[in-house]
Scaffold this motif. Structure first.
Motif, short mmCIF file in Angstrom:
data_model
loop_
_atom_site.label_atom_id
_atom_site.label_comp_id
_atom_site.label_asym_id
_atom_site.label_seq_id
_atom_site.Cartn_x
_atom_site.Cartn_y
_atom_site.Cartn_z
N TRP A 26 20.92 38.28 40.03
CA TRP A 26 21.73 38.23 41.24
C TRP A 26 21.54 39.52 42.04
O TRP A 26 21.71 40.62 41.51
CB TRP A 26 23.20 38.03 40.93
N GLU A 30 20.74 35.78 52.32
CA GLU A 30 21.72 35.20 51.39
C GLU A 30 21.11 34.01 50.65
O GLU A 30 21.33 33.83 49.44
CB GLU A 30 22.97 34.77 52.15
N ALA A 31 20.33 33.20 51.37
CA ALA A 31 19.68 32.05 50.74
C ALA A 31 18.63 32.50 49.73
O ALA A 31 18.49 31.89 48.65
CB ALA A 31 19.04 31.15 51.81
N ALA A 88 18.81 35.21 47.99
CA ALA A 88 19.58 35.70 46.83
C ALA A 88 20.01 34.54 45.94
O ALA A 88 19.92 34.62 44.70
CB ALA A 88 20.80 36.49 47.31
N ARG A 89 20.48 33.46 46.55
CA ARG A 89 20.88 32.29 45.75
C ARG A 89 19.68 31.69 45.02
O ARG A 89 19.78 31.29 43.85
CB ARG A 89 21.53 31.23 46.67
N TYR A 90 18.54 31.65 45.69
CA TYR A 90 17.34 31.09 45.06
C TYR A 90 16.90 31.96 43.87
O TYR A 90 16.58 31.43 42.80
CB TYR A 90 16.20 30.98 46.07
N THR A 103 15.28 23.07 47.49
CA THR A 103 14.46 23.77 46.50
C THR A 103 13.89 22.80 45.46
O THR A 103 12.72 22.92 45.08
CB THR A 103 15.30 24.86 45.81
N GLU A 146 17.26 24.75 51.23
CA GLU A 146 18.27 23.74 50.93
C GLU A 146 17.71 22.61 50.06
O GLU A 146 18.45 21.84 49.47
CB GLU A 146 18.82 23.16 52.24
N LYS A 154 18.68 33.93 42.02
CA LYS A 154 19.62 33.78 40.92
C LYS A 154 19.30 32.52 40.13
O LYS A 154 19.30 32.52 38.89
CB LYS A 154 21.06 33.71 41.46
N ARG A 155 19.00 31.47 40.84
CA ARG A 155 18.67 30.21 40.17
C ARG A 155 17.31 30.29 39.47
O ARG A 155 17.17 29.85 38.33
CB ARG A 155 18.65 29.10 41.21
#
Length: 387
Positions: free
Chosen positions: A86, A73-74, A76-78, A287, A285, A80-81
């Motif tokens: 996504w 999940e982390a 995936a968030r990275y 990045t 956390e 996307k950023r």
């Protein structure tokens, strides 16, 4: 390291005479040979890592989450950023460095009777993944400027029918970027050919190794942007390079759920330890801090490339391969690159003898290290020119 394997051990016949892979690990003042981010984690990141590990320490009598869901999940968030793409958890898979990711890909899709195809020069571990999984490794030569010879690759795909087409962007050791038009041409061609040793209707997996992609110039695309359109595309990433996390050994794969499930078949149970997962989550956390020096390293790369192009060897300017990574392949005409390497090492500067004959590779260090590299290389070239 000398070979100390006793002759009476039943080492596989194809491994006799082989030596372990690895760049030199030497205690010298300036290490510019393995493409690390030279900047240490900030104290706040170190504290977060220590706290996360402290929290999981009482649970180390239990196995970790073998699906490492929170870490995926982390990731995936990275992504996307970082890339604007996504992905669901089912499209991401983590492992102990991108080396293990690649080995799992070869385990899942390679094997006896299967072929993998790349473009040479490229990362020197690829043939070893192939060897270790009994996969035949084939390459087509890159052009003189190290860009992909697309026509040659497409012809080889049609002729060899590989199970894996493996391309690197930016390419190691050259730093060359893979244009998205070329990648799309490869993906479209892969949908039209079969795979040697597989049943009818099976098509190659196209793997893009993006270990150094965060060092690309802003605005340049990533293969991740094509994942939604090509289910046979897989993109490998790592936290080792731009993310300044080489010692933690964390890599990950982005692909269709089908490809991820194929890789899950061959993964070892509980392959990512609880400590590794906690450490990676702590770094993700932070990045901003972990990537804080990437833009400066890009600037260092461009300044170093410009400086190298103004140095000469036998009266001719040094060649420097165009790079979108944190390293530069330079020289092109060194008639004894090992001697240059040795003389630099005597001066406390460690770079890499890799790639085609006549070339050397240097990765970007902190400003003081790059100053010492320039000083040492100037001395060495002048000395050897006058011998």
């Amino acid at each position: 390291m000398t070979n100390t394997i006793p002759q009476d051990l039943p080492l596989r016949n194809d491994l006799i005479g082989e030596v372990p892979y690895g760049a030199p690990q030497l205690d010298v003042p300036v290490c510019l040979n393995v493409n690390e981010n030279p900047y240490q984690p900030e104290p706040a990141v170190v504290d977060e890592i220590a706290e996360r590990v402290r929290q999981v320490a009482p649970t180390l009598n239990r196995y970790p989450d073998r699906e490492h869901t929170a870490l995926r999940e982390a990731f995936a968030r990275y992504l996307k950023r970082e890339s604007g793409v996504w992905l669901d958890v089912g499209q991401i898979w983590g492992a102990n460095g991108s080396n293990e990711i690649m080995l799992q890909v070869f385990q899942a899709f390679g094997g006896p009777g299967r072929k993998a195809l790349g473009a040479d020069p490229t990362y020197s571990m690829y043939p070893e993944y192939a060897r270790d999984t009994f996969t035949q490794w084939l390459t087509v030569p890159r052009r003189d400027d190290f860009t992909l010879d697309l026509d040659a690759l497409l012809r080889a795909m049609g002729r060899e029918k590989p199970a894996i087409v493996l391309l690197t962007s930016p390419n190691n050791p050259t730093g060359t970027i893979l244009p998205m038009d070329d990648l799309e041409a490869v993906l479209k061609a892969s949908a039209e050919i079969g795979v040697a040793g597989a049943k009818d209707g099976v098509h190659p997996v196209v793997v893009v190794d993006e270990a150094y992609i965060e060092f690309r110039d802003p605005g340049m695309p990533t293969a991740l942007e094509l994942l939604g359109r090509y289910p046979n595309l897989a993109v490998s990433r790592t936290m080792s390079k731009a993310f300044a996390f080489a010692g933690a050994r964390v890599g990950y794969l982005a692909a269709s759920p089908g490809i991820i499930d194929c890789v899950r078949i061959v993964r070892m149970p509980y392959h990512l330890s609880a400590v590794t997962q906690a450490t990676a989550l702590a770094a993700l956390e932070h990045t901003d801090e972990q990537l804080a020096q990437v833009s400066h390293l890009r600037e260092t790369r461009e300044a170093t490339a410009d400086w190298l192009k103004h140095q000469t060897w036998h009266g001719q300017p040094l060649k420097v391969a165009d790079s979108q990574s944190n390293f530069l392949l330079f020289g092109g005409s060194f008639d004894d690159r090992d001697r240059i390497f040795d003389e630099l090492l005597k001066r406390g500067v460690l770079i890499r003898v890799v790639g085609p004959e006549g070339w050397l590779r240097v990765c970007m260090g902190i400003d003081e290290e790059m100053a010492r590299f320039r000083e040492a290389l100037t001395e060495v070239l002048a000395q050897l020119e006058h011998e």
